[in-house]
Motif scaffolding. Structure first.
Motif, PDB file in Angstrom:
ATOM      1  N   GLY A  72      -5.133  -7.756  -3.831  1.00  0.00           N
ATOM      2  CA  GLY A  72      -5.118  -6.345  -4.186  1.00  0.00           C
ATOM      3  C   GLY A  72      -3.843  -5.590  -3.896  1.00  0.00           C
ATOM      4  O   GLY A  72      -3.795  -4.376  -4.090  1.00  0.00           O
ATOM      5  N   VAL A  73      -2.781  -6.263  -3.458  1.00  0.00           N
ATOM      6  CA  VAL A  73      -1.514  -5.567  -3.223  1.00  0.00           C
ATOM      7  C   VAL A  73      -0.935  -5.139  -4.568  1.00  0.00           C
ATOM      8  O   VAL A  73      -0.902  -5.917  -5.511  1.00  0.00           O
ATOM      9  N   PHE A  74      -0.481  -3.901  -4.642  1.00  0.00           N
ATOM     10  CA  PHE A  74       0.171  -3.373  -5.839  1.00  0.00           C
ATOM     11  C   PHE A  74       1.576  -2.968  -5.463  1.00  0.00           C
ATOM     12  O   PHE A  74       1.765  -2.172  -4.542  1.00  0.00           O
ATOM     13  N   LEU A  75       2.577  -3.539  -6.151  1.00  0.00           N
ATOM     14  CA  LEU A  75       3.973  -3.223  -5.870  1.00  0.00           C
ATOM     15  C   LEU A  75       4.653  -2.715  -7.132  1.00  0.00           C
ATOM     16  O   LEU A  75       4.595  -3.358  -8.185  1.00  0.00           O
ATOM     17  N   VAL A  79       5.804   2.690  -5.338  1.00  0.00           N
ATOM     18  CA  VAL A  79       4.851   2.467  -4.247  1.00  0.00           C
ATOM     19  C   VAL A  79       5.632   2.176  -2.967  1.00  0.00           C
ATOM     20  O   VAL A  79       6.388   1.206  -2.906  1.00  0.00           O
ATOM     21  N   PRO A  80       5.467   3.000  -1.939  1.00  0.00           N
ATOM     22  CA  PRO A  80       6.204   2.751  -0.702  1.00  0.00           C
ATOM     23  C   PRO A  80       5.677   1.523   0.041  1.00  0.00           C
ATOM     24  O   PRO A  80       4.488   1.215  -0.013  1.00  0.00           O
ATOM     25  N   VAL A  81       6.592   0.845   0.722  1.00  0.00           N
ATOM     26  CA  VAL A  81       6.240  -0.310   1.542  1.00  0.00           C
ATOM     27  C   VAL A  81       6.656   0.013   2.976  1.00  0.00           C
ATOM     28  O   VAL A  81       7.814   0.333   3.244  1.00  0.00           O
ATOM     29  N   ASN A 120      -5.728  10.267  -0.403  1.00  0.00           N
ATOM     30  CA  ASN A 120      -4.763   9.242  -0.004  1.00  0.00           C
ATOM     31  C   ASN A 120      -4.194   8.564  -1.229  1.00  0.00           C
ATOM     32  O   ASN A 120      -4.833   8.538  -2.285  1.00  0.00           O
ATOM     33  N   MET A 121      -2.992   7.998  -1.085  1.00  0.00           N
ATOM     34  CA  MET A 121      -2.328   7.254  -2.156  1.00  0.00           C
ATOM     35  C   MET A 121      -2.088   5.828  -1.686  1.00  0.00           C
ATOM     36  O   MET A 121      -2.003   5.561  -0.490  1.00  0.00           O
ATOM     37  N   ALA A 122      -1.930   4.935  -2.646  1.00  0.00           N
ATOM     38  CA  ALA A 122      -1.675   3.531  -2.332  1.00  0.00           C
ATOM     39  C   ALA A 122      -0.298   3.343  -1.708  1.00  0.00           C
ATOM     40  O   ALA A 122       0.658   4.050  -2.017  1.00  0.00           O
ATOM     41  N   CYS A 123      -0.220   2.355  -0.832  1.00  0.00           N
ATOM     42  CA  CYS A 123       1.053   1.885  -0.292  1.00  0.00           C
ATOM     43  C   CYS A 123       0.850   0.413   0.057  1.00  0.00           C
ATOM     44  O   CYS A 123      -0.238  -0.130  -0.112  1.00  0.00           O
ATOM     45  N   ALA A 124       1.891  -0.237   0.483  1.00  0.00           N
ATOM     46  CA  ALA A 124       1.805  -1.629   0.932  1.00  0.00           C
ATOM     47  C   ALA A 124       2.294  -1.687   2.374  1.00  0.00           C
ATOM     48  O   ALA A 124       3.209  -0.954   2.755  1.00  0.00           O
ATOM     49  N   LEU A 125       1.663  -2.553   3.159  1.00  0.00           N
ATOM     50  CA  LEU A 125       1.986  -2.658   4.580  1.00  0.00           C
ATOM     51  C   LEU A 125       2.395  -4.085   4.928  1.00  0.00           C
ATOM     52  O   LEU A 125       1.651  -5.024   4.651  1.00  0.00           O
ATOM     53  N   ILE A 126       3.564  -4.246   5.509  1.00  0.00           N
ATOM     54  CA  ILE A 126       3.955  -5.537   6.070  1.00  0.00           C
ATOM     55  C   ILE A 126       3.371  -5.561   7.478  1.00  0.00           C
ATOM     56  O   ILE A 126       3.786  -4.783   8.346  1.00  0.00           O
ATOM     57  N   VAL A 127       2.381  -6.421   7.678  1.00  0.00           N
ATOM     58  CA  VAL A 127       1.684  -6.439   8.968  1.00  0.00           C
ATOM     59  C   VAL A 127       2.187  -7.537   9.898  1.00  0.00           C
ATOM     60  O   VAL A 127       1.906  -7.504  11.097  1.00  0.00           O
ATOM     61  N   LYS A 128       2.898  -8.499   9.359  1.00  0.00           N
ATOM     62  CA  LYS A 128       3.478  -9.564  10.182  1.00  0.00           C
ATOM     63  C   LYS A 128       4.438 -10.361   9.322  1.00  0.00           C
ATOM     64  O   LYS A 128       4.556 -10.128   8.118  1.00  0.00           O
TER      65      LYS A 128
END
Length: 145
Positions: A72-75, A79-81, A120-128
Motif C-alpha cells: 500500500g505504499v504510494f510514492l 507525497v512526502p517521505v 490527514n493526508m498520505a505520506c511514506a515512512l522509512i521505519v528502518k
C-alpha cells in the motif's frame, strides 16, 4: 525489466519504466511510465528491491538498491517521505534510499479547519533500514527464483 525479476499477477509497468535485476514486483503493483504526464521522468527501480502488494510508484521516483516497500505504499513527487531513522523529511520527489524499509503513513492536513475535522493526508515512512533479520525474511525470494 532486467534478469531475475519476478512480476506477479495484475501488475502494471508503464512505458519507459526501468526495473533492475532480482526485483520482486508483487500483485497489483503499479509503476508509472512517462506518457502521463507528458515529459515526466521514468520511474526507476534498482536491483534487489522488493515492492509489496498494491504499491504505486509514479512521477519519476527512483527506488534505490535493496529498498523494501510495504503493501500500500504510494510514492509520487508530491507525497512526502519521512525518514524516521535519521529524523529528516526527504525533499519531495527524492530517491528512496538504498535498503530503506518504507511503510504507508499519514500526516495532519495543515490549517484550523482541517485540524478540526481530523483530516490527514498520505505520506511514506522509512521505519528502518534492512538488516540481517529483514534480509532473512526475504530469503524465500532466492528459492523462488
Amino acid at each position: 525489466v532486467d534478469s531475475g525479476t519476478m512480476v506477479d499477477s495484475h501488475a502494471l509497468i508503464g512505458s519507459c519504466a526501468q526495473i533492475g535485476k532480482n526485483v520482486h514486483v508483487s500483485a497489483a503493483v503499479q509503476i508509472g511510465g512517462v506518457l502521463e504526464p507528458v515529459g515526466a521522468s521514468p520511474v526507476i527501480i534498482e536491483d534487489d528491491a522488493f515492492l509489496s502488494a498494491g504499491v504505486v510508484i509514479v512521477e519519476g521516483i527512483v527506488v534505490k538498491k535493496g529498498a523494501v516497500l510495504a503493501p500500500g505504499v504510494f510514492l509520487s513527487a508530491s507525497v512526502p517521505v519521512y525518514d524516521c531513522v535519521n529524523e529528516v523529511m526527504l525533499e519531495k520527489g527524492a530517491d528512496i534510499p538504498e535498503r530503506a524499509v518504507v511503510v504507508p503513513g499519514t500526516r495532519p492536513v495543515p490549517g484550523e479547519w482541517a485540524a478540526a475535522k481530523g483530516l490527514n493526508m498520505a505520506c511514506a515512512l522509512i521505519v528502518k533500514y534492512r538488516d540481517e533479520k529483514s534480509d532473512a525474511s526475504l530469503a524465500l525470494e532466492s528459492l523462488l527464483r
